[in-house]
Design a protein around this motif. Structure first.
Motif, PDB file in Angstrom:
ATOM      1  N   GLU A  31       0.839  -1.200   0.000  1.00  0.00           N
ATOM      2  CA  GLU A  31       0.000   0.000   0.000  1.00  0.00           C
ATOM      3  C   GLU A  31       0.873   1.248   0.000  1.00  0.00           C
ATOM      4  N   LEU A  32       0.659   2.086  -1.007  1.00  0.00           N
ATOM      5  CA  LEU A  32       1.434   3.313  -1.114  1.00  0.00           C
ATOM      6  C   LEU A  32       1.220   4.226   0.084  1.00  0.00           C
ATOM      7  N   ALA A  33       2.267   4.928   0.459  1.00  0.00           N
ATOM      8  CA  ALA A  33       2.186   5.908   1.538  1.00  0.00           C
ATOM      9  C   ALA A  33       1.238   7.033   1.141  1.00  0.00           C
ATOM     10  N   GLU A  34       0.712   7.726   2.147  1.00  0.00           N
ATOM     11  CA  GLU A  34      -0.250   8.803   1.903  1.00  0.00           C
ATOM     12  C   GLU A  34       0.295   9.886   0.976  1.00  0.00           C
ATOM     13  N   ASN A  35       1.580  10.177   1.060  1.00  0.00           N
ATOM     14  CA  ASN A  35       2.168  11.248   0.257  1.00  0.00           C
ATOM     15  C   ASN A  35       2.537  10.821  -1.160  1.00  0.00           C
ATOM     16  N   ILE A  36       2.315   9.554  -1.509  1.00  0.00           N
ATOM     17  CA  ILE A  36       2.618   9.058  -2.854  1.00  0.00           C
ATOM     18  C   ILE A  36       1.314   8.983  -3.640  1.00  0.00           C
ATOM     19  N   ASN A  37       1.274   9.681  -4.754  1.00  0.00           N
ATOM     20  CA  ASN A  37       0.075   9.773  -5.581  1.00  0.00           C
ATOM     21  C   ASN A  37      -0.221   8.451  -6.286  1.00  0.00           C
ATOM     22  N   GLU A  38      -1.475   8.099  -6.341  1.00  0.00           N
ATOM     23  CA  GLU A  38      -1.918   6.875  -7.007  1.00  0.00           C
ATOM     24  C   GLU A  38      -1.468   6.821  -8.467  1.00  0.00           C
ATOM     25  N   SER A  39      -1.330   7.980  -9.116  1.00  0.00           N
ATOM     26  CA  SER A  39      -0.924   8.012 -10.523  1.00  0.00           C
ATOM     27  C   SER A  39       0.501   7.489 -10.725  1.00  0.00           C
ATOM     28  N   LEU A  41       1.412   4.680 -10.102  1.00  0.00           N
ATOM     29  CA  LEU A  41       1.237   3.288 -10.521  1.00  0.00           C
ATOM     30  C   LEU A  41       0.658   3.157 -11.928  1.00  0.00           C
ATOM     31  N   LYS A  42       0.345   4.258 -12.568  1.00  0.00           N
ATOM     32  CA  LYS A  42      -0.262   4.222 -13.904  1.00  0.00           C
ATOM     33  C   LYS A  42       0.616   3.422 -14.863  1.00  0.00           C
ATOM     34  N   GLY A  43       0.044   2.429 -15.507  1.00  0.00           N
ATOM     35  CA  GLY A  43       0.740   1.597 -16.482  1.00  0.00           C
ATOM     36  C   GLY A  43       1.431   0.375 -15.896  1.00  0.00           C
ATOM     37  N   ILE A  44       1.523   0.296 -14.586  1.00  0.00           N
ATOM     38  CA  ILE A  44       2.229  -0.833 -13.966  1.00  0.00           C
ATOM     39  C   ILE A  44       1.483  -2.151 -14.194  1.00  0.00           C
ATOM     40  N   ASN A  45       0.181  -2.074 -14.427  1.00  0.00           N
ATOM     41  CA  ASN A  45      -0.630  -3.268 -14.669  1.00  0.00           C
ATOM     42  C   ASN A  45      -0.247  -3.990 -15.961  1.00  0.00           C
ATOM     43  N   GLU A  46       0.543  -3.347 -16.816  1.00  0.00           N
ATOM     44  CA  GLU A  46       0.972  -3.981 -18.062  1.00  0.00           C
ATOM     45  C   GLU A  46       2.171  -4.903 -17.854  1.00  0.00           C
ATOM     46  N   PHE A  47       2.697  -4.952 -16.645  1.00  0.00           N
ATOM     47  CA  PHE A  47       3.832  -5.807 -16.315  1.00  0.00           C
ATOM     48  C   PHE A  47       3.368  -6.985 -15.466  1.00  0.00           C
ATOM     49  N   SER A  48       3.965  -8.143 -15.700  1.00  0.00           N
ATOM     50  CA  SER A  48       3.605  -9.341 -14.930  1.00  0.00           C
ATOM     51  C   SER A  48       4.358  -9.424 -13.607  1.00  0.00           C
ATOM     52  N   HIS A  49       5.546  -8.820 -13.563  1.00  0.00           N
ATOM     53  CA  HIS A  49       6.395  -8.924 -12.378  1.00  0.00           C
ATOM     54  C   HIS A  49       6.970  -7.569 -12.007  1.00  0.00           C
ATOM     55  N   GLU A 103      -2.759  -8.063  -8.905  1.00  0.00           N
ATOM     56  CA  GLU A 103      -3.899  -7.146  -8.994  1.00  0.00           C
ATOM     57  C   GLU A 103      -3.469  -5.750  -8.536  1.00  0.00           C
ATOM     58  N   ILE A 104      -4.171  -4.766  -9.050  1.00  0.00           N
ATOM     59  CA  ILE A 104      -3.991  -3.384  -8.598  1.00  0.00           C
ATOM     60  C   ILE A 104      -5.349  -2.889  -8.144  1.00  0.00           C
ATOM     61  N   LYS A 108      -3.059   0.243  -3.965  1.00  0.00           N
ATOM     62  CA  LYS A 108      -2.592  -1.043  -3.449  1.00  0.00           C
ATOM     63  C   LYS A 108      -2.215  -1.975  -4.590  1.00  0.00           C
ATOM     64  N   LEU A 109      -1.067  -2.629  -4.416  1.00  0.00           N
ATOM     65  CA  LEU A 109      -0.627  -3.677  -5.328  1.00  0.00           C
ATOM     66  C   LEU A 109      -0.749  -5.002  -4.585  1.00  0.00           C
ATOM     67  N   ILE A 110      -1.389  -5.981  -5.199  1.00  0.00           N
ATOM     68  CA  ILE A 110      -1.468  -7.321  -4.622  1.00  0.00           C
ATOM     69  C   ILE A 110      -0.420  -8.146  -5.364  1.00  0.00           C
ATOM     70  N   VAL A 111       0.527  -8.718  -4.597  1.00  0.00           N
ATOM     71  CA  VAL A 111       1.644  -9.433  -5.205  1.00  0.00           C
ATOM     72  C   VAL A 111       1.816 -10.803  -4.563  1.00  0.00           C
ATOM     73  N   LYS A 112       2.493 -11.684  -5.277  1.00  0.00           N
ATOM     74  CA  LYS A 112       2.776 -13.029  -4.768  1.00  0.00           C
ATOM     75  C   LYS A 112       4.290 -13.221  -4.727  1.00  0.00           C
ATOM     76  N   GLY A 113       4.768 -13.783  -3.591  1.00  0.00           N
ATOM     77  CA  GLY A 113       6.170 -14.142  -3.483  1.00  0.00           C
ATOM     78  C   GLY A 113       7.072 -13.066  -2.913  1.00  0.00           C
ATOM     79  N   LEU A 114       6.506 -12.121  -2.183  1.00  0.00           N
ATOM     80  CA  LEU A 114       7.338 -11.104  -1.530  1.00  0.00           C
ATOM     81  C   LEU A 114       7.806 -11.654  -0.193  1.00  0.00           C
ATOM     82  N   ASP A 115       9.106 -11.778  -0.024  1.00  0.00           N
ATOM     83  CA  ASP A 115       9.659 -12.357   1.205  1.00  0.00           C
ATOM     84  C   ASP A 115       9.974 -11.267   2.231  1.00  0.00           C
ATOM     85  N   ALA A 116       8.951 -10.511   2.561  1.00  0.00           N
ATOM     86  CA  ALA A 116       9.028  -9.449   3.567  1.00  0.00           C
ATOM     87  C   ALA A 116       7.843  -9.607   4.508  1.00  0.00           C
TER      88      ALA A 116
END
Length: 154
Positions: A31-39, A41-49, A103-104, A108-116
């Motif tokens: 989840e992006l911080a409050e001071n980071i604009n949602e825009s 992430l624009k175009g990031i949905n075109e990437f698989s990873h 998913e976006i 919020k970005l929903i991701v799989k395999g983040l080891d954090a």
């Protein structure tokens, strides 16, 4: 020289404890911080990873490794320097992982395999592009393959 780095997002998932293995099925929300604009992430949905850079904020300063050590303190592995392994006790406490983007949802970005673990600060997010992946065969020692046997198991 002074460097200022601030978290741009935070990890939310069900992994509360620092553990070495079984990250393969972990679904995380970044989840992006409050001071980071949602825009941003624009175009990031075109990437698989995505490549996620994060900060090991739970690692105590007195646990930082500057010399060679046995990976996971396992004496069956050779003693190697901290820069020849991917352990969390690094001088600048930075982790980097390539994740699958599922998913976006707004900021919020929903991701799989983040080891954090849950609550981990995210420093940067980059799309994975083939042109930045290794050009030739990836070479690594046998001990590292053994160490990673259970890492991505679900």
């Amino acid at each position: 020289m002074q460097i200022s780095i601030y978290p741009i997002a935070i990890v939310n998932n069900n992994r509360k404890a620092i553990e070495d293995d079984n990250w393969g099925s972990i679904i995380s929300t970044i989840e992006l911080a409050e001071n980071i604009n949602e825009s941003s992430l624009k175009g990031i949905n075109e990437f698989s990873h995505l490549e996620i850079v994060f900060y090991f904020d739970k690692v105590a300063d007195d646990n930082i490794q500057f010399e060679a050590r046995y990976p996971r303190n396992n004496k069956e592995y050779p003693k190697v320097g901290i820069f020849a392994q991917r352990g969390k006790n690094r001088p600048n406490k930075l982790g980097v992982t390539i994740v699958e983007l599922l998913e976006i949802n707004n900021k919020k970005l929903i991701v799989k395999g983040l080891d954090a673990i849950d609550g981990t600060p995210i420093i940067d997010i980059k799309p994975v592009m083939k042109e930045f992946l290794p050009k030739g065969e990836v070479k690594q020692p046998n001990w590292s393959t053994s160490l990673m046997d259970r890492y991505w198991i679900s």
